[in-house]
Scaffold this motif. Sequence first.
Motif, PDB file in Angstrom:
ATOM      1  N   ALA A 134       0.831  -1.211   0.000  1.00 18.75           N
ATOM      2  CA  ALA A 134       0.000   0.000   0.000  1.00 18.75           C
ATOM      3  C   ALA A 134       0.860   1.253   0.000  1.00 18.75           C
ATOM      4  O   ALA A 134       0.541   2.241  -0.679  1.00 18.75           O
ATOM      5  N   HIS A 135       1.943   1.224   0.745  1.00 17.50           N
ATOM      6  CA  HIS A 135       2.838   2.380   0.789  1.00 17.50           C
ATOM      7  C   HIS A 135       3.498   2.600  -0.572  1.00 17.50           C
ATOM      8  O   HIS A 135       3.579   3.727  -1.069  1.00 17.50           O
ATOM      9  N   ALA A 136       3.955   1.527  -1.196  1.00 17.69           N
ATOM     10  CA  ALA A 136       4.638   1.639  -2.486  1.00 17.69           C
ATOM     11  C   ALA A 136       3.702   2.124  -3.587  1.00 17.69           C
ATOM     12  O   ALA A 136       4.116   2.847  -4.502  1.00 17.69           O
ATOM     13  N   ARG A 137       2.425   1.734  -3.500  1.00 21.65           N
ATOM     14  CA  ARG A 137       1.470   2.050  -4.566  1.00 21.65           C
ATOM     15  C   ARG A 137       0.677   3.323  -4.299  1.00 21.65           C
ATOM     16  O   ARG A 137      -0.023   3.821  -5.189  1.00 21.65           O
ATOM     17  N   GLY A 138       0.767   3.864  -3.095  1.00 19.74           N
ATOM     18  CA  GLY A 138      -0.072   4.995  -2.734  1.00 19.74           C
ATOM     19  C   GLY A 138       0.425   6.319  -3.287  1.00 19.74           C
ATOM     20  O   GLY A 138       1.566   6.438  -3.733  1.00 19.74           O
ATOM     21  N   ASN A 139      -0.451   7.319  -3.236  1.00 25.21           N
ATOM     22  CA  ASN A 139      -0.046   8.668  -3.619  1.00 25.21           C
ATOM     23  C   ASN A 139       0.708   9.314  -2.452  1.00 25.21           C
ATOM     24  O   ASN A 139       0.926   8.685  -1.412  1.00 25.21           O
ATOM     25  N   ALA A 140       1.072  10.569  -2.621  1.00 21.86           N
ATOM     26  CA  ALA A 140       1.888  11.243  -1.605  1.00 21.86           C
ATOM     27  C   ALA A 140       1.171  11.313  -0.260  1.00 21.86           C
ATOM     28  O   ALA A 140       1.785  11.110   0.796  1.00 21.86           O
ATOM     29  N   ARG A 186       1.201   7.807   1.286  1.00 16.47           N
ATOM     30  CA  ARG A 186       2.534   7.424   1.765  1.00 16.47           C
ATOM     31  C   ARG A 186       2.874   8.141   3.073  1.00 16.47           C
ATOM     32  O   ARG A 186       3.471   7.553   3.983  1.00 16.47           O
ATOM     33  N   GLN A 187       2.459   9.394   3.187  1.00 14.52           N
ATOM     34  CA  GLN A 187       2.680  10.121   4.439  1.00 14.52           C
ATOM     35  C   GLN A 187       1.867   9.514   5.571  1.00 14.52           C
ATOM     36  O   GLN A 187       2.336   9.420   6.717  1.00 14.52           O
ATOM     37  N   PHE A 188       0.644   9.084   5.240  1.00 12.28           N
ATOM     38  CA  PHE A 188      -0.194   8.425   6.249  1.00 12.28           C
ATOM     39  C   PHE A 188       0.504   7.184   6.795  1.00 12.28           C
ATOM     40  O   PHE A 188       0.578   6.971   8.011  1.00 12.28           O
ATOM     41  N   MET A 203       2.950   4.023  10.927  1.00 12.58           N
ATOM     42  CA  MET A 203       3.949   3.062  11.378  1.00 12.58           C
ATOM     43  C   MET A 203       4.862   3.649  12.452  1.00 12.58           C
ATOM     44  O   MET A 203       5.428   2.924  13.263  1.00 12.58           O
ATOM     45  N   SER A 204       4.988   4.977  12.474  1.00 10.75           N
ATOM     46  CA  SER A 204       5.814   5.603  13.514  1.00 10.75           C
ATOM     47  C   SER A 204       5.035   5.799  14.810  1.00 10.75           C
ATOM     48  O   SER A 204       5.603   6.226  15.820  1.00 10.75           O
ATOM     49  N   GLY A 205       3.728   5.484  14.785  1.00  6.84           N
ATOM     50  CA  GLY A 205       2.914   5.553  15.995  1.00  6.84           C
ATOM     51  C   GLY A 205       2.085   6.809  16.141  1.00  6.84           C
ATOM     52  O   GLY A 205       1.412   6.994  17.163  1.00  6.84           O
ATOM     53  N   LEU A 206       2.101   7.682  15.133  1.00  2.96           N
ATOM     54  CA  LEU A 206       1.362   8.941  15.223  1.00  2.96           C
ATOM     55  C   LEU A 206      -0.098   8.808  14.820  1.00  2.96           C
ATOM     56  O   LEU A 206      -0.910   9.691  15.100  1.00  2.96           O
ATOM     57  N   ARG A 207      -0.442   7.710  14.137  1.00  2.00           N
ATOM     58  CA  ARG A 207      -1.823   7.481  13.696  1.00  2.00           C
ATOM     59  C   ARG A 207      -2.227   6.080  14.133  1.00  2.00           C
ATOM     60  O   ARG A 207      -1.937   5.110  13.440  1.00  2.00           O
TER      61      ARG A 207
END
Length: 337
Positions: free
Chosen positions: A256-262, A265-267, A272-276
Amino acid sequence: MSATIHRLDRKSAPSLDPMIALVADDMNAVNAVILNRMQSRIPLIPELAGHLIASGGKRLRPMLTLACARLLDYSGTRHHKLSAAVEFIHTATLLHDDVVDGSGLRRGKTTANMIWGNSASVLVGDFLFSRSFELMVEDGSLKVLKILSNASAVIAEGEVNQLTAQRRIDTDEANYLDIIASKTAALFAAACRIAAVVAERDTDCEMALDAYGRNLGIAFQLVDDAIDYVSDGATMGKDAGDDFRDGKVTLPVILAHARGNAVQRQFWKDAMSGLRASDDDLAEAQTYLAETNAIADTFVRARLYGQRAIDAIGGFPKGVAHDALVEGVEFAIARAY
């Protein structure tokens, strides 16, 4: 891949019932070993171990040892203690994993670490590892000891590798596959391979069963990682979205990250860093996974490895045991449907 898809499209859902029936008598003997060897003069040890061991797990890994032995027409009893050793290794890793992950549910029940605490869970896991090695030594085969001890080391390496990759959105597919090949597939492979050793078959037979178990284990974990996003706690026996909240970069996330838009990808970077990590964030993640076909393609990949597992035992005699092992692969994949 057509054979697996064809079987999955049949009207009756794949089941573990044929394998369970195939090894029922042997499994009774294995269960007796498990119950006997989890005992201790320290009451907390059998109490805590029994909480997980008796919690309704399918005991797929020891069943695979028994089913592979039946495939080879092995008529001895060595595989009973070794199957128990395999289950103890698996149970020990689950106890340790739940501490590392801070998990609250396992097989639909409150985890041992939530009831007795992290320290007790880790130490009882160590006890079960020790019991597994006692059983291996009692078997007397250095080859079996080498296979299962190596698997134990590889599993630990895989767990450490996963820990270092946690919350790293730059984790690539190759590293992810290395992680699941170690932390999950290694024990599947060893469980199957030791059946060939006790049956005194040649190296080709060993490696065919190793390939069956290894590919089945990868398929099994791929499905697990996919259904973490599309199932619920009641179905999975663990909290839905655990991987998402823990920042585990699994194949669905990588795709999903590789195929997503900007924006997407930020989401994923933030998630994954724990902010969402809220329920709304999980719902957003599920939307992005659907839009990029990440879940569907993870299932496709699971079918590919499932077919490799089936192909690996293609040279063995057809019959009840062979059919049960094939359907075991189909069941592992069909859990997603």
